[in-house]
Write a protein that holds these residues in place. Structure first.
Motif, mmCIF file in Angstrom:
data_model
loop_
_atom_site.group_PDB
_atom_site.id
_atom_site.type_symbol
_atom_site.label_atom_id
_atom_site.label_comp_id
_atom_site.label_asym_id
_atom_site.label_seq_id
_atom_site.Cartn_x
_atom_site.Cartn_y
_atom_site.Cartn_z
ATOM 1 N N ILE A 50 -38.937 -20.698 -28.452
ATOM 2 C CA ILE A 50 -38.321 -22.406 -29.020
ATOM 3 C C ILE A 50 -38.600 -23.080 -28.048
ATOM 4 C CG2 ILE A 50 -36.361 -24.542 -28.138
ATOM 5 C CD1 ILE A 50 -33.969 -22.263 -29.081
ATOM 6 N N ASN A 51 -40.210 -23.946 -28.145
ATOM 7 C CA ASN A 51 -41.369 -24.880 -27.941
ATOM 8 C C ASN A 51 -42.252 -23.742 -26.459
ATOM 9 O OD1 ASN A 51 -40.085 -27.497 -28.643
ATOM 10 N ND2 ASN A 51 -38.206 -27.396 -26.814
ATOM 11 N N GLY A 52 -42.256 -22.717 -26.902
ATOM 12 C CA GLY A 52 -42.743 -22.039 -26.759
ATOM 13 C C GLY A 52 -42.287 -21.270 -25.861
ATOM 14 N N ASP A 53 -41.304 -21.434 -25.462
ATOM 15 C CA ASP A 53 -40.341 -19.945 -24.427
ATOM 16 C C ASP A 53 -39.176 -19.520 -25.020
ATOM 17 O OD1 ASP A 53 -41.257 -21.867 -21.891
ATOM 18 O OD2 ASP A 53 -40.197 -23.388 -22.664
ATOM 19 N N TYR A 54 -39.485 -18.287 -24.004
ATOM 20 C CA TYR A 54 -38.811 -16.912 -25.027
ATOM 21 C C TYR A 54 -36.871 -17.958 -24.647
ATOM 22 C CZ TYR A 54 -42.133 -13.564 -24.764
ATOM 23 O OH TYR A 54 -43.488 -12.722 -24.898
ATOM 24 N N VAL A 55 -36.217 -17.060 -25.040
ATOM 25 C CA VAL A 55 -34.651 -17.760 -25.601
ATOM 26 C C VAL A 55 -34.563 -16.467 -26.021
ATOM 27 C CG1 VAL A 55 -33.157 -19.509 -25.795
ATOM 28 C CG2 VAL A 55 -35.147 -19.964 -25.567
ATOM 29 N N VAL A 56 -32.730 -15.900 -25.373
ATOM 30 C CA VAL A 56 -32.602 -14.655 -26.394
ATOM 31 C C VAL A 56 -31.252 -15.483 -27.796
ATOM 32 C CG1 VAL A 56 -30.095 -13.578 -25.949
ATOM 33 C CG2 VAL A 56 -32.169 -14.067 -24.012
ATOM 34 N N ASN A 57 -31.557 -14.542 -28.547
ATOM 35 C CA ASN A 57 -31.227 -14.809 -30.288
ATOM 36 C C ASN A 57 -30.200 -13.912 -29.865
ATOM 37 O OD1 ASN A 57 -30.066 -14.252 -32.461
ATOM 38 N ND2 ASN A 57 -32.209 -15.291 -33.206
ATOM 39 N N PRO A 58 -28.588 -14.626 -29.880
ATOM 40 C CA PRO A 58 -27.110 -13.451 -29.201
ATOM 41 C C PRO A 58 -26.897 -12.222 -30.480
ATOM 42 C CG PRO A 58 -27.134 -16.178 -29.043
ATOM 43 C CD PRO A 58 -28.542 -16.072 -29.804
ATOM 44 N N SER A 59 -27.549 -12.620 -31.761
ATOM 45 C CA SER A 59 -27.076 -12.013 -32.912
ATOM 46 C C SER A 59 -27.941 -10.995 -32.877
ATOM 47 C CB SER A 59 -26.724 -12.804 -34.134
ATOM 48 O OG SER A 59 -28.487 -13.528 -34.600
ATOM 49 N N GLU A 60 -29.388 -11.285 -32.789
ATOM 50 C CA GLU A 60 -29.856 -10.089 -32.791
ATOM 51 C C GLU A 60 -29.993 -9.236 -30.874
ATOM 52 O OE1 GLU A 60 -34.012 -11.343 -35.150
ATOM 53 O OE2 GLU A 60 -33.857 -11.527 -33.013
ATOM 54 N N ALA A 61 -29.817 -9.794 -29.808
ATOM 55 C CA ALA A 61 -29.027 -9.032 -29.001
ATOM 56 C C ALA A 61 -27.981 -8.053 -29.048
ATOM 57 C CB ALA A 61 -29.297 -10.670 -27.032
ATOM 58 N N ILE A 62 -27.473 -8.513 -29.700
ATOM 59 C CA ILE A 62 -26.287 -7.639 -29.271
ATOM 60 C C ILE A 62 -27.179 -6.031 -30.226
ATOM 61 C CG2 ILE A 62 -24.731 -6.853 -31.476
ATOM 62 C CD1 ILE A 62 -23.638 -10.399 -31.344
ATOM 63 N N ILE A 63 -27.583 -6.145 -31.426
ATOM 64 C CA ILE A 63 -29.127 -5.176 -32.018
ATOM 65 C C ILE A 63 -29.600 -4.407 -31.115
ATOM 66 C CG2 ILE A 63 -29.754 -4.424 -33.984
ATOM 67 C CD1 ILE A 63 -29.536 -6.602 -34.785
ATOM 68 N N VAL A 64 -29.682 -5.219 -30.018
ATOM 69 C CA VAL A 64 -30.733 -4.935 -29.671
ATOM 70 C C VAL A 64 -30.178 -3.554 -27.489
ATOM 71 C CG1 VAL A 64 -32.416 -5.254 -27.044
ATOM 72 C CG2 VAL A 64 -32.904 -6.293 -28.989
ATOM 73 N N LYS A 65 -29.125 -4.686 -27.182
ATOM 74 C CA LYS A 65 -28.013 -3.702 -26.474
ATOM 75 C C LYS A 65 -27.732 -2.301 -26.925
ATOM 76 C CE LYS A 65 -26.675 -7.711 -24.104
ATOM 77 N NZ LYS A 65 -26.001 -8.612 -24.065
ATOM 78 N N SER A 86 -25.601 -2.066 -41.431
ATOM 79 C CA SER A 86 -25.495 -2.820 -42.076
ATOM 80 C C SER A 86 -27.262 -4.227 -41.365
ATOM 81 C CB SER A 86 -24.145 -3.343 -40.811
ATOM 82 O OG SER A 86 -24.515 -3.204 -39.269
ATOM 83 N N PHE A 87 -27.727 -3.306 -40.168
ATOM 84 C CA PHE A 87 -28.743 -4.390 -39.717
ATOM 85 C C PHE A 87 -30.207 -4.099 -39.999
ATOM 86 C CE2 PHE A 87 -25.902 -4.106 -35.807
ATOM 87 C CZ PHE A 87 -24.947 -5.390 -36.124
ATOM 88 N N THR A 88 -30.437 -5.146 -40.216
ATOM 89 C CA THR A 88 -32.201 -4.785 -40.573
ATOM 90 C C THR A 88 -32.531 -5.320 -39.181
ATOM 91 O OG1 THR A 88 -31.626 -6.778 -42.360
ATOM 92 C CG2 THR A 88 -32.174 -4.533 -42.859
ATOM 93 N N ASP A 140 -39.036 -10.531 -14.071
ATOM 94 C CA ASP A 140 -38.099 -12.113 -14.223
ATOM 95 C C ASP A 140 -38.541 -13.341 -14.748
ATOM 96 O OD1 ASP A 140 -36.136 -10.989 -12.602
ATOM 97 O OD2 ASP A 140 -36.864 -11.485 -11.179
ATOM 98 N N SER A 141 -39.832 -13.102 -15.498
ATOM 99 C CA SER A 141 -40.508 -14.282 -16.193
ATOM 100 C C SER A 141 -39.261 -14.486 -17.766
ATOM 101 C CB SER A 141 -41.778 -14.360 -16.924
ATOM 102 O OG SER A 141 -42.578 -12.726 -16.495
ATOM 103 N N ILE A 142 -38.580 -13.828 -17.786
ATOM 104 C CA ILE A 142 -37.891 -13.319 -19.294
ATOM 105 C C ILE A 142 -36.888 -14.013 -19.148
ATOM 106 C CG2 ILE A 142 -38.378 -12.707 -21.252
ATOM 107 C CD1 ILE A 142 -41.443 -11.673 -21.092
ATOM 108 N N PRO A 143 -35.888 -14.720 -19.476
ATOM 109 C CA PRO A 143 -34.134 -14.326 -19.586
ATOM 110 C C PRO A 143 -33.867 -12.213 -20.166
ATOM 111 C CG PRO A 143 -34.937 -16.016 -21.383
ATOM 112 C CD PRO A 143 -36.173 -15.408 -21.032
ATOM 113 N N ARG A 144 -33.440 -11.875 -19.383
ATOM 114 C CA ARG A 144 -33.447 -10.351 -20.045
ATOM 115 C C ARG A 144 -32.115 -10.130 -20.398
ATOM 116 N NH1 ARG A 144 -32.273 -6.328 -15.573
ATOM 117 N NH2 ARG A 144 -34.048 -6.994 -14.337
ATOM 118 N N ILE A 145 -32.365 -9.087 -21.317
ATOM 119 C CA ILE A 145 -31.354 -8.756 -22.297
ATOM 120 C C ILE A 145 -30.635 -7.759 -21.905
ATOM 121 C CG2 ILE A 145 -30.549 -7.981 -24.652
ATOM 122 C CD1 ILE A 145 -32.746 -10.260 -26.157
ATOM 123 N N ILE A 146 -31.232 -6.321 -20.794
ATOM 124 C CA ILE A 146 -31.045 -4.873 -20.791
ATOM 125 C C ILE A 146 -31.320 -5.200 -19.584
ATOM 126 C CG2 ILE A 146 -31.364 -2.342 -20.744
ATOM 127 C CD1 ILE A 146 -30.403 -4.023 -23.706
#
Length: 170
Positions: A50-65, A86-88, A140-146
């Motif tokens: 979003i506007n050139g910044d990384y933002v966590v996408n909650p529905s995809e972050a669940i898959i990554v986790k 069920s995910f792609t 720490d330059s991107i919001p972490r998921i893990i």
């Protein structure tokens, strides 16, 4: 492609100018990378840009986790893939070993932005995958998921699997 242009120009200009110009554009990208800005291409699964910044996408972050958790818990790729049926991934492609493997090795998930870590091609000649002294690695330059604990467990398992595979090969 850009390479062709660069080679075309390098015929007219001295090689030095071309390399300097290339270095300037690399430096420009490095500055962006230091700010944790998106450099184009496709954002990793789990992030939106979003506007050139990384933002966590909650529905995809669940898959990554889930992928990290299962792998850290000792599950194999095929087990993880079947649990993700069920995910792609992006573009509706199902996950495969390669996509899982690149997800599990992607430091962006722990907030680390690395760019230009390996020297790769210079004027179409393979320069080898040697570590690059100009690599940009910013924590720490991107919001972490893990979290670190899960990340470390996963990296250790990847490392041990590699070791075991090379012993088997011998």
């Amino acid at each position: 492609s850009n390479d062709f242009l660069v080679e075309l120009i390098s015929v007219g200009l001295g090689q030095r100018e071309v390399l300097e110009t290339r270095q300037k554009s690399i430096d420009g990208v490095a500055v962006k990378a230091r700010e944790g800005k998106f450099l184009g291409g496709v954002a990793p699964l789990g992030y939106s840009i979003i506007n050139g910044d990384y933002v966590v996408n909650p529905s995809e972050a669940i898959i990554v986790k889930k992928i990290f958790r299962m792998y850290a818990a000792g599950c194999g790729y095929s087990e993880i893939i079947s649990s993700l049926e069920s995910f792609t991934g992006r573009y509706g492609k199902p996950f495969n070993k390669n996509s899982l493997s690149s997800i599990l090795r992607n430091e962006r998930y722990i907030g680390t932005y690395s760019w230009n870590r390996r020297k790769v091609r210079v004027f179409r000649k393979w320069a080898g995958g040697t570590p690059n002294p100009n690599a940009v690695i910013i924590k720490d330059s991107i919001p972490r998921i893990i979290d670190d604990e899960t990340w470390n467990a996963v990296q250790e398992r990847i490392h041990n699997n590699k070791r075991n595979a090379s012993h088997k090969a011998k």
